[in-house]
Design an enzyme around this catalytic site. Structure first.
Site, PDB file in Angstrom:
ATOM      1  CB  CYS A  10      -0.716 -14.863  -7.870  1.00  0.00           C
ATOM      2  SG  CYS A  10      -0.334 -16.295  -6.841  1.00  0.00           S
TER       3      CYS A  10
ATOM      4  CB  CYS B   5      -3.976 -17.390  -8.629  1.00  0.00           C
ATOM      5  SG  CYS B   5      -4.134 -16.308  -7.171  1.00  0.00           S
TER       6      CYS B   5
ATOM      7  CG  HIS C 208      -3.561 -14.038  -4.105  1.00  0.00           C
ATOM      8  ND1 HIS C 208      -2.412 -14.664  -4.533  1.00  0.00           N
ATOM      9  CD2 HIS C 208      -3.193 -12.744  -3.858  1.00  0.00           C
ATOM     10  CE1 HIS C 208      -1.402 -13.800  -4.553  1.00  0.00           C
ATOM     11  NE2 HIS C 208      -1.845 -12.634  -4.137  1.00  0.00           N
TER      12      HIS C 208
ATOM     13  CG  ASN D  81      10.032 -20.578   4.209  1.00  0.00           C
ATOM     14  OD1 ASN D  81      10.340 -20.962   5.328  1.00  0.00           O
ATOM     15  ND2 ASN D  81      10.697 -20.938   3.126  1.00  0.00           N
TER      16      ASN D  81
ATOM     17  CB  SER E 244       9.387 -15.405  -3.463  1.00  0.00           C
ATOM     18  OG  SER E 244       9.163 -16.787  -3.643  1.00  0.00           O
TER      19      SER E 244
ATOM     20  CG  HIS F 272      -1.622 -18.256  -3.608  1.00  0.00           C
ATOM     21  ND1 HIS F 272      -2.594 -17.844  -4.479  1.00  0.00           N
ATOM     22  CD2 HIS F 272      -2.047 -19.461  -3.130  1.00  0.00           C
ATOM     23  CE1 HIS F 272      -3.545 -18.751  -4.540  1.00  0.00           C
ATOM     24  NE2 HIS F 272      -3.242 -19.745  -3.723  1.00  0.00           N
TER      25      HIS F 272
ATOM     26  CG  HIS G  24       3.138 -21.180  -1.231  1.00  0.00           C
ATOM     27  ND1 HIS G  24       3.173 -19.813  -1.030  1.00  0.00           N
ATOM     28  CD2 HIS G  24       4.418 -21.545  -1.477  1.00  0.00           C
ATOM     29  CE1 HIS G  24       4.419 -19.380  -1.166  1.00  0.00           C
ATOM     30  NE2 HIS G  24       5.201 -20.409  -1.429  1.00  0.00           N
TER      31      HIS G  24
ATOM     32  CD  GLN H  96       9.197 -24.103  -0.799  1.00  0.00           C
ATOM     33  OE1 GLN H  96       9.966 -24.780  -1.467  1.00  0.00           O
ATOM     34  NE2 GLN H  96       9.480 -22.877  -0.420  1.00  0.00           N
TER      35      GLN H  96
HETATM   36  O1  G1P Z   1      11.609 -21.834  -2.267  1.00  0.00           O
HETATM   37  P1  G1P Z   1      11.397 -20.353  -2.087  1.00  0.00           P
HETATM   38  O2  G1P Z   1      10.115 -20.042  -1.372  1.00  0.00           O
HETATM   39  O3  G1P Z   1      11.522 -19.590  -3.383  1.00  0.00           O
HETATM   40  O4  G1P Z   1      12.598 -19.865  -1.161  1.00  0.00           O
HETATM   41  C1  G1P Z   1      12.540 -19.733   0.217  1.00  0.00           C
HETATM   42  O5  G1P Z   1      12.528 -20.999   0.881  1.00  0.00           O
HETATM   43  C2  G1P Z   1      13.659 -21.834   0.675  1.00  0.00           C
HETATM   44  C3  G1P Z   1      13.521 -23.071   1.538  1.00  0.00           C
HETATM   45  O6  G1P Z   1      13.450 -22.762   2.914  1.00  0.00           O
HETATM   46  C4  G1P Z   1      14.969 -21.095   0.990  1.00  0.00           C
HETATM   47  O7  G1P Z   1      16.053 -21.881   0.574  1.00  0.00           O
HETATM   48  C5  G1P Z   1      15.040 -19.735   0.276  1.00  0.00           C
HETATM   49  O8  G1P Z   1      16.185 -19.033   0.717  1.00  0.00           O
HETATM   50  C6  G1P Z   1      13.778 -18.940   0.613  1.00  0.00           C
HETATM   51  O9  G1P Z   1      13.802 -17.690  -0.048  1.00  0.00           O
END
Ligand code: G1P
Ligand code: G1P
Lengths: 339, 339
Positions: free
Chosen positions: A51, A54, A113, A153, A161, A164, A166, A168
């Site tokens: 990961c 991690c 994790h 997300n 993706s 873990h 997290h 943004q």
């Molecule tokens: O930034 P990540 O986690 O790789 O990507 C994810 O979040 C982003 C922000 O919402 C989006 O634009 C991507 O389509 C999604 O896969």
């Protein structure tokens, strides 16, 4: 309770964006023959050597994560917005474009994790909140940044993706569409009434008690009247606060409690680690008078009927307007029972 | 070509909705570690005894489909909108709701269960277009109906619950959000310039030739400057037409050719039956002067890199604004090569 709303198709107004959602209560009876999501019931290890989030592991760009103990923030290795990109403008007849600069960060909620916010105690979540505050403050102080979007997300079905825990933070020069709309509607109301739109809405909801899932001294967790996603919820501070820096004394812990309560209820609903996108809408950091803002955190979870059947926002929703089957009131009752 | 647009993060304006899309061209290099869609490579039979849309089969409500030969339209058995639902209004402080009535239909494009529009000849697609016209006309004549949304959800990933080639028509009393926006922006432009916004945009695009995928005597297929989805496209009639009833002589066949061309190119792109939601935005049927409308058909396909990796419109996109990685110009070039 207005029973017409539970029986007949109608639209409801989102007072923050000025947009409508179509509600078709009778449609919840429709059988589902479409795509089922796969549920991963694997239990994850506390540390995964593969990961890239991690502690102590190497990221794709070769950097090594520190052996962090609670929260860890770094600049996104594949940032959608950058500070060193060119500034330009296109005004060519009907073609309009403008460069956009910004800073994108990743925030690991825990070194563990295997966890999600739902598995963390309010005290641990408070550390995430402190990190959000610090980032918001630092980005607000940057002249380049006029808006800071904190979001998460969660779950593969939400495009996450890496499992873990997290979130943004994308921050940028201009106000994104959704923020523009909420800015306008809150400002209109504030100029007319000298009071916060969301504050007045909250009073009405606390009075009616039809959509309230949980409250503590500082926060209310509710299903907004105009919710789009089947189990959409919103955490709203009771006091009129422009941004998360205005949290006082024990309010950050109470915010942690609100997050903990709703995420735990979500996980119980369909007995699965509940996917969602969550985000905090708060005052822009553009140096203007933003007294009309009342910050709030929203959860947009896609699941509708079970751990594997989600609501698709597709054809009609993309070309017309968002559409939901179960009403906000039914969704609220189901979540309330799990607290 | 403006190379800044290919190199640096920027936002582009959608002149029809007034909203922005964030474009991050450098981000296409990001590795993908998230969810992969499953691709079904099963070849379907021409008739499936278990399909509720195949000719002669029984639907969930017990009705038997006719042994139709080309196109078959019926009222949705689980309609989100109904004509016999109660009319009411809620104006209770900050809570606003209004009943919404309407008619929802399903339109089978072909009795052949194994086909999609991409497998049908322009002449066969023309029969679908004739059915769209007939439905639009009939619904327009209904006093209850002020707007008709024709759309298709194709593929399980787009929430389509049955692979039989079919679309839907949802028609209703009020104008949905997206239509409201396009109505406003087209009207503003028309009042100022006495010309159609999309007509003028088309002239500019035909001049530049940077985003045109295909054209025939009556239609242009292009990637709009402000496209959101990775391979989003738009079919626009060259003549200023308010709705699909204005198609003249051989124009319906040319429209069929445009649909056939772009759907075939889509299928070639990732060697898969390409999922999308498509829809036709056209003049409301509210009896008002809608001279400002210029109808168009849009395709919103989710796939980004391959048959299994789609673009997720999640966190930032839900709370901020839509975001894309590859530019409209790159997407256009890739599609053009496949024609
Ligand atoms: O930034 P990540 O986690 O790789 O990507 C994810 O979040 C982003 C922000 O919402 C989006 O634009 C991507 O389509 C999604 O896969
Ligand atoms: O009507 P269907 O095909 O059963 O359902 C599909 O299309 C509808 C209209 O876009 C959506 O509301 C549903 O979420 C989707 O699954």
């Amino acid at each position: 309770m207005n029973t017409d709303l539970q029986d007949y198709s109608h639209k409801r107004l989102n007072i923050l964006t000025g947009e409508w959602v179509l509600v078709s209560p009778h449609r919840a009876k429709r059988p589902w023959q479409g795509q089922n999501e796969s549920v991963s019931n694997e239990t994850r290890p506390s540390h995964d050597p593969n990961c890239y989030l991690c502690a102590g592991n190497t990221r794709i760009n070769g950097e090594i994560n520190p052996k962090y103990k609670d929260v860890f923030v770094f600049t996104n290795d594949f940032a959608a917005l950058q500070t060193n990109s060119k500034v330009f403008k296109v005004e060519d007849g009907l073609l309009s474009a403008q460069s956009e600069q910004g800073i994108c960060k990743v925030i690991c909620f825990s070194p563990d994790h295997s966890k999600s916010l739902a598995d963390m105690a309010p005290k641990e979540i408070e550390k995430v909140i402190f990190a959000w505050q610090q980032e918001y403050k630092e980005l607000a102080d940057n002249d380049l940044i006029n808006y800071v979007q904190i979001f998460e997300n969660k779950g593969a079905v939400m495009g996450c993706s890496n499992p873990h825990p997290h979130g943004q933070i994308w921050s940028q020069t201009s106000l994104p569409n959704e923020v523009e709309k909420k800015d306008k509607h809150q400002l209109d109301y504030y100029l007319k009434n000298k009071k916060s739109l969301l504050g007045d809405y909250l009073k009405q909801e606390l009075n009616k008690k039809e959509r309230i899932i949980f409250e503590n001294d500082a926060f209310v967790v509710l299903v907004p009247y105009w919710a789009i996603w089947p189990f959409e919820t919103m955490i709203v501070p009771k006091r009129h606060q422009l941004n998360i820096l205005e949290l006082k004394e024990n309010e950050s812990l109470l915010f942690g409690e609100a997050i903990s309560t709703i995420t735990k209820a979500y996980d119980k609903l369909f007995k699965t680690s509940f996917p969602y996108s969550s985000g905090i809408h708060q005052a822009p950091t553009n140096g203007e008078d933003n007294s009309h803002w009342h910050w709030h955190m929203s959860f947009y979870p896609p699941l509708l009927r079970s751990a594997t059947v989600k609501k698709f926002m597709v054809g009609y929703e993309m070309f017309g307007s968002p559409q939901r089957d179960i009403t906000a009131e039914i969704a609220c009752n189901k979540l309330k029972e799990l607290i």
